[in-house]
Design a protein around this motif. Structure first.
Motif, mmCIF file in Angstrom:
data_model
loop_
_atom_site.group_PDB
_atom_site.id
_atom_site.type_symbol
_atom_site.label_atom_id
_atom_site.label_comp_id
_atom_site.label_asym_id
_atom_site.label_seq_id
_atom_site.Cartn_x
_atom_site.Cartn_y
_atom_site.Cartn_z
ATOM 1 N N ILE A 1 -6.671 -7.858 7.965
ATOM 2 C CA ILE A 1 -5.674 -7.751 6.895
ATOM 3 C C ILE A 1 -4.657 -6.625 7.116
ATOM 4 N N TYR A 2 -5.001 -5.607 7.916
ATOM 5 C CA TYR A 2 -4.048 -4.516 8.143
ATOM 6 C C TYR A 2 -2.874 -5.053 8.957
ATOM 7 N N MET A 3 -1.657 -4.894 8.432
ATOM 8 C CA MET A 3 -0.460 -5.452 9.068
ATOM 9 C C MET A 3 -0.628 -6.937 9.382
ATOM 10 N N ARG A 4 -1.363 -7.623 8.525
ATOM 11 C CA ARG A 4 -1.657 -9.064 8.676
ATOM 12 C C ARG A 4 -2.364 -9.372 9.983
ATOM 13 N N LEU B 1 1.712 -4.213 3.576
ATOM 14 C CA LEU B 1 0.979 -3.591 4.697
ATOM 15 C C LEU B 1 -0.347 -4.299 4.922
ATOM 16 N N TYR C 1 4.425 1.263 1.496
ATOM 17 C CA TYR C 1 4.563 0.268 2.564
ATOM 18 C C TYR C 1 4.360 -1.153 2.041
ATOM 19 N N VAL D 1 0.871 -1.171 0.000
ATOM 20 C CA VAL D 1 0.000 0.000 0.000
ATOM 21 C C VAL D 1 0.909 1.222 0.000
ATOM 22 N N GLU D 2 0.760 2.035 -1.030
ATOM 23 C CA GLU D 2 1.676 3.167 -1.234
ATOM 24 C C GLU D 2 3.120 2.653 -1.108
ATOM 25 N N ILE E 1 -3.130 4.295 8.172
ATOM 26 C CA ILE E 1 -1.737 4.679 7.899
ATOM 27 C C ILE E 1 -1.492 6.103 8.374
ATOM 28 N N ILE F 1 -8.048 1.805 5.419
ATOM 29 C CA ILE F 1 -6.620 1.471 5.536
ATOM 30 C C ILE F 1 -5.761 2.730 5.372
#
Lengths: 339, 339
Positions: free
Chosen positions: B105-108, A141, A138, A135-136, B77, B73
């Motif tokens: 799903i964010y940062m797994r 991410l 990162y 993502v961007e 960030i 998301i």
């Protein structure tokens, strides 16, 4: 073809070593499988993919994004993929990461299998269940941790690999040696990438050794609470560099390992920094680099390994013995400025 | 405030019953929490959300899509959310599904908590760890199964709920009674939605009973291999109707239950179809409907419950006793055309 059944967490993954793509039909059912691959790999393997359902995406890390996942999902709907479908990722790390991610979220998870086609994917990216998209700036991410049902190793697929791709793979192999395998470090010193490219059975054995080394680390710590963090050796700084500069993953990690070796020297009295830097160089990879400290540390602030203002930084006590250290971001910055 | 610790799979979820939003600070750390909510809920709870980090999205099922997840998301960030952050979904099923999905799903995967604000979310949507987004006409086509760290039940939040939202909740409550709880079916027959709206403690008890009923089903079968499928009673046809017509979830499920009751009559000799249809009607929900059979069965073909040309259809042997049947799509179509 050797089959090894390996349990990680709740999942058993079948590892097929010494396999050939033409044997895939013995492992997955053509009718209920869909192969996700990129244009380059598809072109190279076309004749062996006759009769298989395929989704072909553009090649390149820049396509490892949610938008590509969305289009793959649209294709799965069109192809009427359901809970009995196996999604097979055939390609490098971008493809196996994407296939793993889409397979984890489509219908809340369908069966997946990976056929890594690059050295990096064979020894590292395809193993351990981490998947995701960038993502961007990162990397990874967004994603999940979920083990594939099978891993299929056909080292003959490496023959057409460009040099940069060999380098990427060797960066991770050197990393494995540095954190966990001093014996492998010694044998790597005796050869170089060109030698392994010529020696088919030595290459297959090296791939198998590295795949199993990473597997063992992941097995003991699937969710990265402890030892799995060691696999991030060279990656904290590496990831930050990779997205700010035109570097391959292997190049970025190699620079990251070089600086981590010197941090280890300063903080833990690590004595083999020169030997490690020499080996990295021997495999055609970069070591020291001029980079914009402020910009790169701005990205580091967002690194997944960051917890508040501390970084989990991987250091070496000696070759074969990596350790996790929690360091304030400011200290890392200071020390790196001195190198 | 009653606290119940419940294990589902590998996760322990804290259930807070009889809670009040003002007590949230005792459950989650303001500094390391981000509340995801929608414009309506934010407006209604504004004063109680002072000092909390919030991400506010537009209200409505039409925003339960990947694009919204992408913007959430981006906000995470910007807010520098990391692995120590808890993402709290405050809202109806759309919000808890989205918060659960993004949190997975964010940062797994980061910590998540849900504060359901609708009756439907309290008795059903927020429980069991299923999360996700819709893709085109396919509901929850993308998502994961992952349990939240806590569930926070404040039934005073229901006071401002519009009638349609009460109906949605009661459709799932009637479903629970039909498949698992004949005693609850009998007590539901003695009252109606308006009665429960007035009786605060009876309402809280009904919410608790249904939340725990669903929890128990999920506990025994998190990944929906067996009994959890029963919760799909009324939902197979219901989902297909919901996306083809302007129906609320509760309305669609009610029509689905009506037809499933008659299928149960035809296939299993179920004798209480009339009683069930009467109860549905008593709670202000629709029963029989004129719908385009061809269009709706086209959507059914893509239903997640479909395996090849068979459907896992939930039928009733008697009130309180649901069963899973595997039926050919063609047979379902034929039988429904006769009703």
């Amino acid at each position: 073809m050797e089959i090894k059944k390996i349990r990680i967490g709740q999942t058993i993954t079948d590892y097929y070593f010494g396999a050939s793509l033409s044997q895939l039909k013995n492992v997955a059912d053509k009718k209920h499988s869909i192969i996700l691959t990129d244009e380059h790999v598809f072109e190279a393997c076309k004749s062996k993919l006759k009769g298989w359902n395929t989704i072909v995406i553009k090649a390149g890390e820049e396509y490892k994004i949610q938008q590509t996942a969305d289009t793959v999902i649209d294709s799965l709907i069109e192809m009427e993929a359901d809970r009995k479908t196996t999604l097979i990722g055939l390609g490098g790390g971008v493809i196996t990461d994407l296939a793993g991610y889409v397979g984890a979220i489509y219908m809340r998870g369908i069966r997946t299998g990976f056929i890594p086609t690059s050295l990096l994917a064979m020894v590292d990216a395809s193993i351990g269940g981490k998947n995701g998209v960038d993502v961007e700036v990162y990397k990874n991410l967004v994603g999940t941790i979920r083990q594939p049902s099978f891993l299929f190793f056909d080292t003959s697929l490496l023959q057409t690999l460009p040099t940069a791709e060999w380098q990427n793979g060797f960066a991770e192999i050197i990393k494995h040696a540095a954190i966990k395998d001093a014996a492998m470090f010694r044998s790597l010193k005796e050869h170089d990438a060109a030698w392994y490219q010529k020696k088919k059975s030595e290459l297959a054995a090296l791939v198998r050794r590295n795949a199993l080394l990473k597997t063992k680390v992941v097995q003991l710590d699937e969710t990265e609470q402890g030892d799995r963090k060691l696999l991030n050796f060279g990656h904290t700084l590496g990831h930050a560099l990779e997205n700010q500069y035109e570097l391959s993953h292997g190049q970025a990690v190699s620079i990251g390992m070089t600086y981590a070796a010197h941090l280890s020297e300063a903080l833990l009295g690590f004595k083999q920094a020169t030997a490690l830097v020499k080996l990295i160089d021997q495999y055609g990879l970069p070591t020291y680099a001029d980079f914009d400290r402020t910009k790169v540390f701005d990205v580091l602030k967002h690194d997944k390994k960051r917890e508040r203002s501390n970084l989990h930084y991987i250091l070496l006590q000696k070759i074969g013995k990596g350790v996790v250290h929690t360091l304030p971001l400011t200290q890392v910055k200071q020390l790196i400025e001195q190198i």
